[in-house]
Scaffold this active site. Structure first.
Site, PDB file in Angstrom:
ATOM      1  N   GLN A 126       4.556  14.654  11.142  1.00  0.00           N
ATOM      2  CA  GLN A 126       3.780  14.394   9.918  1.00  0.00           C
ATOM      3  C   GLN A 126       2.699  13.367  10.231  1.00  0.00           C
ATOM      4  O   GLN A 126       2.995  12.193  10.458  1.00  0.00           O
ATOM      5  CB  GLN A 126       4.740  13.851   8.845  1.00  0.00           C
ATOM      6  CG  GLN A 126       4.112  13.564   7.513  1.00  0.00           C
ATOM      7  CD  GLN A 126       5.069  12.787   6.613  1.00  0.00           C
ATOM      8  OE1 GLN A 126       5.939  12.067   7.100  1.00  0.00           O
ATOM      9  NE2 GLN A 126       4.929  12.933   5.318  1.00  0.00           N
ATOM     10  N   SER A 129       0.275   8.573   8.006  1.00  0.00           N
ATOM     11  CA  SER A 129       0.007   7.130   8.025  1.00  0.00           C
ATOM     12  C   SER A 129      -1.018   6.747   9.081  1.00  0.00           C
ATOM     13  O   SER A 129      -1.064   7.333  10.169  1.00  0.00           O
ATOM     14  CB  SER A 129       1.294   6.355   8.321  1.00  0.00           C
ATOM     15  OG  SER A 129       2.290   6.687   7.398  1.00  0.00           O
ATOM     16  N   SER A 161       6.614  10.103  13.606  1.00  0.00           N
ATOM     17  CA  SER A 161       7.910  10.400  14.215  1.00  0.00           C
ATOM     18  C   SER A 161       7.834  11.731  14.950  1.00  0.00           C
ATOM     19  O   SER A 161       7.245  12.691  14.447  1.00  0.00           O
ATOM     20  CB  SER A 161       8.995  10.495  13.133  1.00  0.00           C
ATOM     21  OG  SER A 161       9.001   9.353  12.323  1.00  0.00           O
ATOM     22  N   GLU A 242      10.163  14.732   0.380  1.00  0.00           N
ATOM     23  CA  GLU A 242      10.776  13.753   1.268  1.00  0.00           C
ATOM     24  C   GLU A 242      11.771  12.887   0.501  1.00  0.00           C
ATOM     25  O   GLU A 242      12.856  12.609   0.968  1.00  0.00           O
ATOM     26  CB  GLU A 242       9.683  12.890   1.915  1.00  0.00           C
ATOM     27  CG  GLU A 242      10.206  12.006   3.028  1.00  0.00           C
ATOM     28  CD  GLU A 242       9.080  11.368   3.841  1.00  0.00           C
ATOM     29  OE1 GLU A 242       7.924  11.410   3.405  1.00  0.00           O
ATOM     30  OE2 GLU A 242       9.389  10.823   4.902  1.00  0.00           O
ATOM     31  N   GLU A 360       8.988  -1.379  -2.657  1.00  0.00           N
ATOM     32  CA  GLU A 360       8.008  -1.987  -3.578  1.00  0.00           C
ATOM     33  C   GLU A 360       7.182  -0.893  -4.262  1.00  0.00           C
ATOM     34  O   GLU A 360       6.911  -0.968  -5.465  1.00  0.00           O
ATOM     35  CB  GLU A 360       7.075  -2.940  -2.822  1.00  0.00           C
ATOM     36  CG  GLU A 360       7.728  -4.237  -2.348  1.00  0.00           C
ATOM     37  CD  GLU A 360       8.584  -4.048  -1.099  1.00  0.00           C
ATOM     38  OE1 GLU A 360       8.474  -2.996  -0.429  1.00  0.00           O
ATOM     39  OE2 GLU A 360       9.392  -4.947  -0.798  1.00  0.00           O
TER      40      GLU A 360
HETATM   41  C1  LIG Z   1      11.552   5.405  10.155  1.00  0.00           C
HETATM   42  C2  LIG Z   1      10.138   5.694   9.721  1.00  0.00           C
HETATM   43  C3  LIG Z   1       9.584   6.933   9.998  1.00  0.00           C
HETATM   44  C4  LIG Z   1       8.253   7.186   9.629  1.00  0.00           C
HETATM   45  N1  LIG Z   1       7.730   8.397   9.987  1.00  0.00           N
HETATM   46  C5  LIG Z   1       6.440   8.667   9.659  1.00  0.00           C
HETATM   47  C6  LIG Z   1       5.855   9.906  10.042  1.00  0.00           C
HETATM   48  O1  LIG Z   1       6.494  10.734  10.695  1.00  0.00           O
HETATM   49  N2  LIG Z   1       4.583  10.151   9.703  1.00  0.00           N
HETATM   50  C7  LIG Z   1       3.829   9.258   8.986  1.00  0.00           C
HETATM   51  O2  LIG Z   1       2.701   9.577   8.662  1.00  0.00           O
HETATM   52  N3  LIG Z   1       4.341   8.049   8.644  1.00  0.00           N
HETATM   53  C8  LIG Z   1       5.631   7.735   8.965  1.00  0.00           C
HETATM   54  N4  LIG Z   1       6.168   6.512   8.640  1.00  0.00           N
HETATM   55  C9  LIG Z   1       5.286   5.500   8.066  1.00  0.00           C
HETATM   56  C10 LIG Z   1       5.569   5.196   6.623  1.00  0.00           C
HETATM   57  O3  LIG Z   1       5.138   6.252   5.793  1.00  0.00           O
HETATM   58  C11 LIG Z   1       4.834   3.900   6.311  1.00  0.00           C
HETATM   59  O4  LIG Z   1       5.451   2.886   7.091  1.00  0.00           O
HETATM   60  C12 LIG Z   1       4.941   3.529   4.860  1.00  0.00           C
HETATM   61  O5  LIG Z   1       4.170   4.409   4.082  1.00  0.00           O
HETATM   62  C13 LIG Z   1       4.448   2.081   4.610  1.00  0.00           C
HETATM   63  O6  LIG Z   1       3.173   1.913   5.135  1.00  0.00           O
HETATM   64  P1  LIG Z   1       2.826   0.684   6.122  1.00  0.00           P
HETATM   65  O7  LIG Z   1       3.872   0.642   7.178  1.00  0.00           O
HETATM   66  O8  LIG Z   1       1.407   0.827   6.515  1.00  0.00           O
HETATM   67  O9  LIG Z   1       3.024  -0.615   5.248  1.00  0.00           O
HETATM   68  P2  LIG Z   1       1.994  -1.216   4.188  1.00  0.00           P
HETATM   69  O10 LIG Z   1       1.558  -0.132   3.264  1.00  0.00           O
HETATM   70  O11 LIG Z   1       0.941  -1.972   4.926  1.00  0.00           O
HETATM   71  O12 LIG Z   1       2.931  -2.213   3.396  1.00  0.00           O
HETATM   72  C14 LIG Z   1       3.296  -3.495   3.923  1.00  0.00           C
HETATM   73  C15 LIG Z   1       4.151  -4.198   2.882  1.00  0.00           C
HETATM   74  O13 LIG Z   1       3.378  -4.392   1.673  1.00  0.00           O
HETATM   75  C16 LIG Z   1       4.033  -3.801   0.560  1.00  0.00           C
HETATM   76  N5  LIG Z   1       3.050  -3.196  -0.320  1.00  0.00           N
HETATM   77  C17 LIG Z   1       2.025  -2.376   0.022  1.00  0.00           C
HETATM   78  N6  LIG Z   1       1.321  -1.990  -1.065  1.00  0.00           N
HETATM   79  C18 LIG Z   1       1.932  -2.579  -2.127  1.00  0.00           C
HETATM   80  C19 LIG Z   1       1.682  -2.576  -3.532  1.00  0.00           C
HETATM   81  N7  LIG Z   1       0.684  -1.855  -4.062  1.00  0.00           N
HETATM   82  N8  LIG Z   1       2.519  -3.283  -4.330  1.00  0.00           N
HETATM   83  C20 LIG Z   1       3.566  -3.996  -3.802  1.00  0.00           C
HETATM   84  N9  LIG Z   1       3.833  -4.055  -2.481  1.00  0.00           N
HETATM   85  C21 LIG Z   1       3.033  -3.360  -1.658  1.00  0.00           C
HETATM   86  C22 LIG Z   1       4.940  -2.724   1.164  1.00  0.00           C
HETATM   87  O14 LIG Z   1       6.030  -2.421   0.299  1.00  0.00           O
HETATM   88  C23 LIG Z   1       5.383  -3.374   2.458  1.00  0.00           C
HETATM   89  O15 LIG Z   1       6.445  -4.257   2.218  1.00  0.00           O
HETATM   90  C24 LIG Z   1       7.477   6.211   8.970  1.00  0.00           C
HETATM   91  C25 LIG Z   1       8.053   4.960   8.680  1.00  0.00           C
HETATM   92  C26 LIG Z   1       9.362   4.692   9.062  1.00  0.00           C
HETATM   93  C27 LIG Z   1       9.933   3.338   8.772  1.00  0.00           C
END
Ligand SMILES: Cc1cc2nc3c(=O)[nH]c(=O)nc-3n(C[C@H](O)[C@H](O)[C@H](O)COP(=O)(O)OP(=O)(O)OC[C@H]3O[C@@H](n4cnc5c(N)ncnc54)[C@H](O)[C@@H]3O)c2cc1C
Length: 382
Positions: A126, A129, A161, A242, A360
């Site tokens: 997928q 991100s 992933s 999902e 969140e």
């Molecule tokens: C095990 C695992 C597998 C994954 N696999 C995939 C994959 O296959 N393909 C893919 O595309 N992605 C994948 N992801 C990524 C996942 O979708 C993102 O990690 C997730 O959407 C959060 O984005 P970020 O890591 O950029 O964090 P951010 O969006 O930068 O967030 C950082 C922190 O800020 C908080 N935050 C952000 N916005 C807000 C808001 N508006 N209000 C309050 N709090 C907020 C969040 O809750 C978090 O605590 C995977 C993640 C994990 C952990």
């Protein structure tokens, strides 16, 4: 969805099959997505599931599924967890890409991609991100520029992933300046020139995550999924599915708790305090399972905020179950976690609160859509 006449019968047939089915060499319950090393056994396992009629249970019969009720899916999740085997080769193909290909794909795309997913021949990833676009997915910047004969893709994805072993990726890219209407979905063969996959080493020493770079990747238009500008609809349909899958996984937490209790007993570490923790977690899992089953009967719309409640409940219970490993294992938790399934669970359980929309973000959805609180401010620079 069809209702199962007798879920108990389905359970006993499935359990009997799981007990007698051969295990491909090296098979382990690797979770929703395999590592590169897990792929051969995962493919062979999914072929066995398909031959026995247990692959892609939730798919419509016309695509080789059995139009399984949510109850059957829950039973499948529980029984595979109990047997210690994966539910499929990889969740992205069977549960995220396939449903959107069925809904938004052309007949040719359905004919080409669905069956190899069902049989375990094609592993999917997928590609959503990006470094600056996780929770705020609509701000993504990877772009697809139209050419006479198709598209040219440039940009970077992260946390992808299974990308290092995937045959295909489901990509959302920017095709226009509008925040949501400027997004389009594509199917991407992962071996195209210009795609570079860089694995990321995790703290549990596995390497399921990857960075994926696109540099001038040429993609014929037949790989576009849905209309130009329909990418946001494809992405949100995927994320809804999902969340449902995560709810289904939650029912398997009973086996994790049982393993935790057995490990504590083996180490003679069961104290009244730890006993309280076990009972409290057991109660949460029990309530979660009951709530999940009731929710899917009451309201099967994937847009329902109910699934946000379940996502928060299941992922935070998962996290707390993982944290309990510290009390159960004592100093053993610092030993080599590669040999210790419970220590590994402690390291990875927290990820559940991030993937598929963080806790969140789920709370924001509940605040806005259920409680009618003011909307979160949206970044204007995307
Ligand atoms: C095990 C695992 C597998 C994954 N696999 C995939 C994959 O296959 N393909 C893919 O595309 N992605 C994948 N992801 C990524 C996942 O979708 C993102 O990690 C997730 O959407 C959060 O984005 P970020 O890591 O950029 O964090 P951010 O969006 O930068 O967030 C950082 C922190 O800020 C908080 N935050 C952000 N916005 C807000 C808001 N508006 N209000 C309050 N709090 C907020 C969040 O809750 C978090 O605590 C995977 C993640 C994990 C952990």
């Amino acid at each position: 969805m069809q209702e199962t006449a007798d879920p108990a019968q389905f359970r006993s047939e499935l359990r009997a099959w799981l007990e007698s089915a051969p295990r491909p060499e090296g098979l382990r319950d690797y979770g929703p997505t395999p590592t590169v090393e897990d792929v051969p056994a995962g493919r062979a396992w999914q072929r066995l599931l398909a031959d026995a009629g247990y692959s892609c249970l939730h798919w419509p019969v016309e695509y080789g599924g059995r139009d399984a009720s949510i109850m059957e899916q829950a039973v499948f999740a529980e029984e595979t967890a109990r047997a210690g085997v994966p539910k499929q080769l990889g969740i992205v193909g069977t549960n995220l890409a396939a449903p959107v290909i069925m809904r938004y794909g052309t007949d040719a795309q359905r004919a080409r991609y669905l069956e190899p997913i069902r049989l375990g021949d094609h592993l999917w990833c997928q590609l959503f991100s990006e470094p600056e676009a996780g929770s705020d997915l609509a701000s993504l910047r990877s772009r697809a520029v139209a050419q006479d004969d198709g598209w040219v893709i440039d940009g970077q994805k992260i946390w992808t992933s299974a990308a290092a072993a995937a045959d295909y990726g489901l990509l959302i890219a920017r095709t226009g300046p509008e925040r949501h209407k400027g997004l389009t979905a594509f199917i991407v063969p992962m071996d195209l020139p210009g795609i570079e996959v860089r694995p990321i080493r995790q703290m549990d020493d596995e390497s399921k995550f990857n960075e994926v770079f696109f540099a001038g990747v040429r993609l014929p238009d037949e790989y576009r999924l849905g209309a130009v500008g329909q990418g946001w609809a494809v992405a949100t349909a995927t994320l809804g599915t999902e969340r449902l899958s995560l709810g289904a996984q939650s029912v398997s937490m009973f086996s994790d708790l049982e393993a935790m209790i057995a490990a504590a007993a083996q180490r003679d570490r069961i104290t009244p305090l730890l006993g309280d923790e076990f009972v409290s977690l057991w109660t949460r899992i029990w309530l979660l399972r009951a709530t999940w089953l009731r929710a899917v009967y009451d309201d099967s719309s994937l847009d329902s905020p109910t699934f946000s409640v379940l996502k928060v409940m299941s992922s935070e219970t998962h996290r707390d179950l993982g944290d309990l490993a510290v009390d159960v294992l004592g100093l053993d938790v610092t030993a080599d976690f590669r040999d210790n399934a419970l220590a590994r669970k402690m390291l990875v359980a927290r990820a559940q609160t991030i993937l598929g929309g963080t806790s969140e973000i789920q709370r924001n959805i509940l605040a806005e859509r259920v409680l009618g609180l003011p909307r979160e401010p949206v970044r204007k620079d995307g």
